[in-house]
Design a protein around this motif. Structure first.
Motif, PDB file in Angstrom:
ATOM      1  N   MET A   1       0.857  -1.196  -0.151  1.00 25.79           N
ATOM      2  CA  MET A   1       0.095  -0.025   0.034  1.00 25.79           C
ATOM      3  C   MET A   1       0.768   1.013   0.072  1.00 25.79           C
ATOM      4  SD  MET A   1      -2.917   1.041   2.691  1.00 25.79           S
ATOM      5  CE  MET A   1      -1.967   1.143   4.115  1.00 25.79           C
ATOM      6  N   PRO A   2       0.679   2.308  -0.937  1.00 27.10           N
ATOM      7  CA  PRO A   2       1.497   3.362  -0.999  1.00 27.10           C
ATOM      8  C   PRO A   2       1.278   4.247   0.290  1.00 27.10           C
ATOM      9  CG  PRO A   2      -0.445   3.633  -2.330  1.00 27.10           C
ATOM     10  CD  PRO A   2      -0.378   2.345  -1.766  1.00 27.10           C
ATOM     11  N   TRP A   3       2.102   5.068   0.641  1.00 23.03           N
ATOM     12  CA  TRP A   3       2.171   5.925   1.697  1.00 23.03           C
ATOM     13  C   TRP A   3       1.098   7.016   1.739  1.00 23.03           C
ATOM     14  CZ3 TRP A   3       4.562   6.624   6.188  1.00 23.03           C
ATOM     15  CH2 TRP A   3       4.561   7.889   7.037  1.00 23.03           C
ATOM     16  N   ASP A   4      -0.043   7.046   2.713  1.00 24.59           N
ATOM     17  CA  ASP A   4      -0.919   8.131   2.649  1.00 24.59           C
ATOM     18  C   ASP A   4      -0.926   8.791   3.860  1.00 24.59           C
ATOM     19  OD1 ASP A   4      -3.314   9.371   2.742  1.00 24.59           O
ATOM     20  OD2 ASP A   4      -4.409   7.715   2.153  1.00 24.59           O
ATOM     21  N   ARG A   5      -0.603  10.155   3.927  1.00 28.47           N
ATOM     22  CA  ARG A   5      -0.419  11.053   5.171  1.00 28.47           C
ATOM     23  C   ARG A   5      -1.609  11.054   5.844  1.00 28.47           C
ATOM     24  NH1 ARG A   5      -2.476  15.884   4.923  1.00 28.47           N
ATOM     25  NH2 ARG A   5      -3.008  16.635   2.865  1.00 28.47           N
ATOM     26  N   THR A   6      -2.665  10.522   5.205  1.00 27.71           N
ATOM     27  CA  THR A   6      -4.205  10.924   6.056  1.00 27.71           C
ATOM     28  C   THR A   6      -4.208   9.514   6.958  1.00 27.71           C
ATOM     29  OG1 THR A   6      -5.197   9.743   4.202  1.00 27.71           O
ATOM     30  CG2 THR A   6      -5.171  12.180   4.441  1.00 27.71           C
ATOM     31  N   LEU A   7      -3.660   8.671   6.744  1.00 26.79           N
ATOM     32  CA  LEU A   7      -3.830   7.384   7.635  1.00 26.79           C
ATOM     33  C   LEU A   7      -2.901   7.244   9.048  1.00 26.79           C
ATOM     34  CD1 LEU A   7      -3.803   4.548   4.634  1.00 26.79           C
ATOM     35  CD2 LEU A   7      -5.815   5.783   5.890  1.00 26.79           C
ATOM     36  N   VAL A   8      -1.969   8.306   9.158  1.00 25.78           N
ATOM     37  CA  VAL A   8      -0.963   8.019  10.254  1.00 25.78           C
ATOM     38  C   VAL A   8      -0.991   9.439  10.738  1.00 25.78           C
ATOM     39  CG1 VAL A   8       1.422   7.581  10.584  1.00 25.78           C
ATOM     40  CG2 VAL A   8       0.164   6.158   9.006  1.00 25.78           C
ATOM     41  N   ASP A   9      -1.094   9.692  12.150  1.00 17.83           N
ATOM     42  CA  ASP A   9      -0.677  10.517  12.818  1.00 17.83           C
ATOM     43  C   ASP A   9       0.865  10.504  13.074  1.00 17.83           C
ATOM     44  OD1 ASP A   9      -0.301  12.939  14.661  1.00 17.83           O
ATOM     45  OD2 ASP A   9      -1.555  12.081  15.975  1.00 17.83           O
ATOM     46  N   ALA A  10       1.562  11.325  12.499  1.00 23.07           N
ATOM     47  CA  ALA A  10       2.958  11.349  12.605  1.00 23.07           C
ATOM     48  C   ALA A  10       3.631  11.902  14.154  1.00 23.07           C
ATOM     49  CB  ALA A  10       3.798  12.020  11.374  1.00 23.07           C
ATOM     50  N   GLU A  11       2.765  12.579  14.620  1.00 24.98           N
ATOM     51  CA  GLU A  11       2.864  13.222  16.115  1.00 24.98           C
ATOM     52  C   GLU A  11       3.952  14.266  16.019  1.00 24.98           C
ATOM     53  OE1 GLU A  11       4.075  10.071  18.731  1.00 24.98           O
ATOM     54  OE2 GLU A  11       2.334   9.138  18.365  1.00 24.98           O
ATOM     55  N   ILE A  12       4.909  14.458  15.015  1.00 25.39           N
ATOM     56  CA  ILE A  12       5.982  15.656  14.966  1.00 25.39           C
ATOM     57  C   ILE A  12       6.045  16.143  13.643  1.00 25.39           C
ATOM     58  CG2 ILE A  12       7.169  14.641  16.914  1.00 25.39           C
ATOM     59  CD1 ILE A  12       9.461  13.488  14.710  1.00 25.39           C
ATOM     60  N   LEU A  13       6.777  17.161  13.454  1.00 24.70           N
ATOM     61  CA  LEU A  13       6.925  17.693  12.218  1.00 24.70           C
ATOM     62  C   LEU A  13       8.328  17.148  11.615  1.00 24.70           C
ATOM     63  CD1 LEU A  13       6.501  19.767   9.824  1.00 24.70           C
ATOM     64  CD2 LEU A  13       7.647  21.489  11.391  1.00 24.70           C
ATOM     65  N   ALA A  14       8.357  16.109  10.950  1.00 32.07           N
ATOM     66  CA  ALA A  14       9.610  15.236  10.696  1.00 32.07           C
ATOM     67  C   ALA A  14      10.277  16.199   9.749  1.00 32.07           C
ATOM     68  CB  ALA A  14       9.446  14.100   9.932  1.00 32.07           C
ATOM     69  N   VAL A  15      11.619  16.206  10.038  1.00 31.33           N
ATOM     70  CA  VAL A  15      12.548  16.992   9.189  1.00 31.33           C
ATOM     71  C   VAL A  15      13.362  16.050   8.254  1.00 31.33           C
ATOM     72  CG1 VAL A  15      14.486  18.713   8.843  1.00 31.33           C
ATOM     73  CG2 VAL A  15      12.505  18.966  10.529  1.00 31.33           C
ATOM     74  N   HIS A  16      13.805  14.738   8.963  1.00 26.98           N
ATOM     75  CA  HIS A  16      14.645  13.720   8.441  1.00 26.98           C
ATOM     76  C   HIS A  16      13.998  12.505   8.641  1.00 26.98           C
ATOM     77  CE1 HIS A  16      18.032  16.680   8.280  1.00 26.98           C
ATOM     78  NE2 HIS A  16      17.674  17.042   9.413  1.00 26.98           N
TER      79      HIS A  16
END
Length: 86
Positions: A1-16
């Motif tokens: 399954m391709p990455w879908d930003r709506t499915l995951v709460d990343a919790e942080i503003l990822a830079v790396h």
């Protein structure tokens, strides 16, 4: 399954981010432009590609890794160097 930003709460503003050799992605950031952040910055997370779960990495670097450089060694160890002074 391709990455879908709506499915995951990343919790942080990822830079790396770095794809590890066991189907997980480690990602991290700096202070997130928040001057009120406590001294021990804990903005490192591990994303499990198989389950979609996000885990906070305990004992992260504790300092601002914004604008650092990072590289993976042949055995999969991640080296992050540099960053921004807080």
């Amino acid at each position: 399954m391709p990455w879908d930003r709506t499915l995951v709460d990343a919790e942080i503003l990822a830079v790396h981010a770095a794809f590890l050799n066991y189907d997980k992605i480690v990602y991290f950031s700096g202070s997130q432009y928040d001057g009120q952040m406590p001294t021990g910055i804990e903005n490192t997370r591990l994303y499990d590609c198989a389950t979609g779960s996000v885990t906070k990495i305990a004992g992260g670097p504790g300092f601002d890794l914004f604008c650092c450089g990072h590289s993976l060694s042949a055995n999969g160890t991640l080296l992050a160097a540099g960053g921004t002074a807080t």
